[in-house]
Motif scaffolding. Structure first.
Motif, PDB file in Angstrom:
ATOM      1  N   TYR A  44      -2.759   4.707  -9.082  1.00  0.00           N
ATOM      2  CA  TYR A  44      -2.297   5.294  -7.736  1.00  0.00           C
ATOM      3  C   TYR A  44      -1.851   6.410  -7.553  1.00  0.00           C
ATOM      4  O   TYR A  44      -2.173   7.384  -6.897  1.00  0.00           O
ATOM      5  N   PRO A 102       3.447   4.092  -1.214  1.00  0.00           N
ATOM      6  CA  PRO A 102       3.607   4.673  -2.678  1.00  0.00           C
ATOM      7  C   PRO A 102       4.921   4.526  -3.364  1.00  0.00           C
ATOM      8  O   PRO A 102       4.779   4.160  -4.699  1.00  0.00           O
ATOM      9  N   HIS A 111       5.055   1.177  -5.183  1.00  0.00           N
ATOM     10  CA  HIS A 111       4.347   1.166  -6.440  1.00  0.00           C
ATOM     11  C   HIS A 111       5.335   1.679  -7.519  1.00  0.00           C
ATOM     12  O   HIS A 111       5.292   1.533  -8.649  1.00  0.00           O
ATOM     13  N   THR A 131      -2.279  -0.148 -12.595  1.00  0.00           N
ATOM     14  CA  THR A 131      -2.804  -0.061 -11.348  1.00  0.00           C
ATOM     15  C   THR A 131      -1.856   1.069 -10.525  1.00  0.00           C
ATOM     16  O   THR A 131      -2.355   2.023  -9.942  1.00  0.00           O
ATOM     17  N   HIS A 132      -0.504   1.023 -10.772  1.00  0.00           N
ATOM     18  CA  HIS A 132       0.443   1.734 -10.044  1.00  0.00           C
ATOM     19  C   HIS A 132       0.179   3.376 -10.840  1.00  0.00           C
ATOM     20  O   HIS A 132       0.416   4.149 -10.217  1.00  0.00           O
ATOM     21  N   TRP A 153       0.746  -1.362   0.111  1.00  0.00           N
ATOM     22  CA  TRP A 153      -0.022   0.076  -0.089  1.00  0.00           C
ATOM     23  C   TRP A 153       0.790   1.280   0.042  1.00  0.00           C
ATOM     24  O   TRP A 153       0.448   2.280  -0.055  1.00  0.00           O
TER      25      TRP A 153
END
Length: 286
Positions: free
Chosen positions: A264, A238, A241, A260-261, A236
Motif C-alpha cells: 500500500y 493510509p 495500514h 499488504t500494508h 482503506w
C-alpha cells in the motif's frame, strides 16, 4: 603493411561499467528533469534546520504527550482493549498507533508547508532550476528530507516505548524501517498535494485530512467499535495500514497481511513522487 583501422583481437576487453540505479534513471527520465543530485537538496534542508532546530525537535513531543495523557491517564480507566492476539494493556495498544502518527505528521507537514513556502514565496526552486538540477531532483530531495525528519521522530518515540516496556517482540527491530516507509509515502503524497495549493488558506484542507485520520484510524480504539460499512472505509485509509503494521511489529503478531500494508505504501510513494515531479516541472518550467 599494418591497417590502422584494424582491431587488435588479442588486446583485453575493456570492463563494462555497471549501470547503477541513478544512471538508469538518467537514461529513462528526459534530459533537464533529473541530474542525479537530489542529495544536494537534502544537504540544504539539513543546513537550514540547524538554524531552527527547536521547530524540528518540537514534533517529537506531541505523540509523547498523547501517550502520557491517554495511554497512561485514560489507561487507568480502560485497563485492556482488544488488540492483535487478544486483550492487551491500553498503553501498549495506543503506543504503536502514536508511533505511526508521528511518522505521518512529521512527513506531511514538512512536505506541505515547507514545500509551499519554498515554491510560492521564497522562490527557492527557481534558484535550484538555474543549476543543473531538475524537478525530479527536487521531488526526490524533498521527499528524502521528509523521510529523515519523520524517521527521527519515530526513532525517538521507539526509544520511549522501549523504556516504558511497551515493546514485546524482536519484530520491533523492523518498526523503524517501517516508519521510514510510512514517512516517505506520506511525504510523497504531501508534496503532490502542495503543488495544487494556491494560498495558505488551502492548508485548512491538510488539517481536515490529517485530523480525522489521526482520530478515527483505530488510533485510540479497535476497529470493531465501528459498524460494518464504516470499518471498510477505515480499512482503506493510509494511517490505518500504518497503525496495523506498527501494532503487528511491536506485539509480534506478524502475518502475511503485513506485506499488504507495505505494498500500500509502496504505491503511495510511486504515485506521490510521479505526480509531484510532473507538477513541479509544469509549474516551474512553463
Amino acid at each position: 603493411m599494418t591497417d590502422e583501422t584494424s582491431t587488435d583481437l588479442s588486446a583485453p576487453a575493456r570492463p563494462v561499467a555497471r549501470r547503477t540505479g541513478a544512471a538508469l534513471l538518467l537514461r529513462v527520465v528526459p534530459p533537464g528533469l533529473y541530474a542525479g543530485r537530489a542529495h544536494v537538496l537534502v544537504e540544504r534542508s539539513y543546513l537550514v534546520s540547524t538554524r531552527g532546530w527547536m521547530s524540528v525537535i518540537s514534533g517529537f513531543f506531541e505523540p509523547l504527550f498523547f501517550l502520557f495523557s491517554l495511554g497512561y491517564g485514560l489507561g487507568q480507566l480502560v485497563t485492556t482493549v482488544d488488540g492483535p492476539g487478544g486483550p492487551m494493556p491500553y498503553a501498549a495498544f495506543v503506543a504503536p498507533a502514536l508511533l505511526a502518527a508521528s511518522a505521518m505528521n512529521g512527513a506531511v507537514f514538512e512536505a506541505t508547508f515547507n514545500l509551499f513556502f519554498k515554491f510560492k514565496y521564497a522562490k527557492t526552486y527557481d534558484a535550484v532550476l538555474a543549476t543543473p538540477l531538475g524537478p525530479v531532483d527536487i521531488a526526490l530531495g524533498e521527499a528524502t528530507w521528509c523521510l529523515i525528519r519523520g524517521g527521527l521522530y519515530s526513532a525517538g518515540f521507539i526509544a520511549v516505548m522501549l523504556g516504558f516496556g511497551l515493546i514485546g517482540s524482536p519484530w520491533a527491530l523492523l518498526a523503524l524501517p517501517a516508519c521510514l516507509l510510512v514517512a516517505l509515502a506520506f511525504a510523497a503524497v504531501g508534496m503532490a498535494a502542495a503543488t495544487f495549493m494556491r494560498s495558505w488558506h488551502d492548508f485548512d484542507l491538510v488539517q481536515l485530512a490529517v485530523m480525522p485520520l489521526f482520530l478515527f484510524s483505530t488510533t485510540f480504539y479497535p476497529l470493531s467499535v465501528y459498524p460494518g460499512w464504516l470499518q471498510t472505509v477505515v480499512q482503506w485509509t493510509p494511517l490505518y495500514h500504518a497503525i496495523e503494521l506498527m501494532r503487528a511489529l511491536t506485539t509480534g503478531y506478524v502475518g502475511w497481511g503485513a506485506l499488504t500494508h507495505v505494498a500500500y505504501f509502496a504505491v503511495m510513494v510511486v504515485v506521490g513522487v510521479v505526480v509531484a515531479s510532473r507538477r513541479l516541472g509544469k509549474l516551474l518550467l512553463t
